[in-house]
Design a protein around this motif. Structure first.
Motif, mmCIF file in Angstrom:
data_model
loop_
_atom_site.group_PDB
_atom_site.id
_atom_site.type_symbol
_atom_site.label_atom_id
_atom_site.label_comp_id
_atom_site.label_asym_id
_atom_site.label_seq_id
_atom_site.Cartn_x
_atom_site.Cartn_y
_atom_site.Cartn_z
ATOM 1 N N ILE A 86 0.842 -1.207 0.000
ATOM 2 C CA ILE A 86 0.000 0.000 0.000
ATOM 3 C C ILE A 86 0.873 1.250 0.000
ATOM 4 N N LYS A 87 1.948 1.216 0.785
ATOM 5 C CA LYS A 87 2.863 2.357 0.860
ATOM 6 C C LYS A 87 3.488 2.646 -0.506
ATOM 7 N N GLY A 188 3.732 -2.287 -5.861
ATOM 8 C CA GLY A 188 2.807 -2.309 -4.742
ATOM 9 C C GLY A 188 1.845 -3.489 -4.827
ATOM 10 N N THR A 189 1.322 -3.726 -6.031
ATOM 11 C CA THR A 189 0.407 -4.857 -6.217
ATOM 12 C C THR A 189 1.115 -6.176 -5.937
ATOM 13 N N THR A 190 2.380 -6.272 -6.349
ATOM 14 C CA THR A 190 3.137 -7.506 -6.118
ATOM 15 C C THR A 190 3.333 -7.758 -4.640
ATOM 16 N N PHE A 191 3.703 -6.709 -3.886
ATOM 17 C CA PHE A 191 3.855 -6.854 -2.444
ATOM 18 C C PHE A 191 2.545 -7.323 -1.805
ATOM 19 N N ILE A 192 1.450 -6.682 -2.194
ATOM 20 C CA ILE A 192 0.144 -7.068 -1.634
ATOM 21 C C ILE A 192 -0.168 -8.517 -1.996
ATOM 22 N N GLY A 193 0.152 -8.903 -3.235
ATOM 23 C CA GLY A 193 -0.080 -10.283 -3.655
ATOM 24 C C GLY A 193 0.732 -11.270 -2.834
ATOM 25 N N PHE A 194 2.015 -10.951 -2.595
ATOM 26 C CA PHE A 194 2.832 -11.822 -1.759
ATOM 27 C C PHE A 194 2.243 -11.926 -0.348
ATOM 28 N N GLY A 195 1.751 -10.802 0.173
ATOM 29 C CA GLY A 195 1.161 -10.814 1.502
ATOM 30 C C GLY A 195 -0.065 -11.708 1.573
ATOM 31 N N LEU A 196 -0.945 -11.604 0.570
ATOM 32 C CA LEU A 196 -2.144 -12.438 0.537
ATOM 33 C C LEU A 196 -1.795 -13.915 0.365
ATOM 34 N N MET A 197 -0.790 -14.197 -0.451
ATOM 35 C CA MET A 197 -0.361 -15.579 -0.637
ATOM 36 C C MET A 197 0.193 -16.148 0.667
#
Length: 206
Positions: A86-87, A188-197
């Motif tokens: 998000i940041k 940012g989307t990739t980081f969020i995706g890694f977090g959800l995974m």
């Protein structure tokens, strides 16, 4: 020590594959330059060393045996990755021709990269499940551990530094118009995706 060349090969492939650490090194290089990115890479390597050390202690055994401990660590790591995503998504596009991108202190880059590595699924999985296979149980543990972990951290620094160096070649494209904005959005989307995974991952069966 079992098959050191195989260990180097597996470690290299693990580090080369895209992940939160690689992405952080790339974005640091694009936003702040090569030298600050190298400081962040040192933080990533230091975090990796700590993960390896923890995996060799009773904490590693606890995480392997306790579903509750594994779940707590998993969700903390997932939340941190989503926060970083998000940041980065909200960050302004990189600007080469002015000073709008605020500088970061070396300490903050080091600390952020250090703690981010604790939420890196690649590092956690490697040291909790793959790394032990390269330890010879008939030999002294400590020398093997030090050599293998230091080798991994050295490879990590060199590979991430190479990523950061080549990112500099593309910096001017990213710094104009939609290029920098898309870099931040994709990152940012990739980081969020890694977090959800990570949040949805399950502990491997023992």
């Amino acid at each position: 020590m079992h098959l050191p060349l195989l260990f180097i090969t597996m470690a290299t492939l693990t580090i080369l594959s895209p992940g939160p650490g690689v992405l952080r090194s790339l974005t640091n290089a694009l936003n702040y330059g090569l030298r600050p990115a190298l400081v962040g890479i040192l933080g990533t390597a230091s975090g990796t060393f700590c993960i390896a050390t923890l995996s060799a202690t009773s904490l590693g055994a606890l995480l392997a045996a306790s579903n509750n401990a594994f779940t707590i660590i998993k969700y903390i790591g997932a939340a941190y990755l989503i926060y970083l995503g998000i940041k980065l998504w909200r960050a302004p596009a990189i600007e080469l021709d002015n000073n709008e991108t605020p500088p970061r202190s070396p300490q903050s880059l080091f600390i952020e990269s250090f703690f981010m590595q604790f939420s890196n699924p690649k590092a956690i999985v490697f040291f909790l499940s793959i790394f032990p296979q390269f330890i010879d149980p008939t030999s002294d543990y400590a020398p093997q551990f030090i050599v293998l972990v230091c080798t991994f951290c050295a490879l990590l620094f060199c590979i991430h530094a190479t990523y950061a160096f080549f990112a500099q070649s593309a910096k001017r494209w990213f710094s104009h118009g939609q290029g920098g904005r898309w870099m931040n959005r994709i990152g940012g989307t990739t980081f969020i995706g890694f977090g959800l995974m990570l949040a949805q991952s399950k502990k491997a069966a023992q």
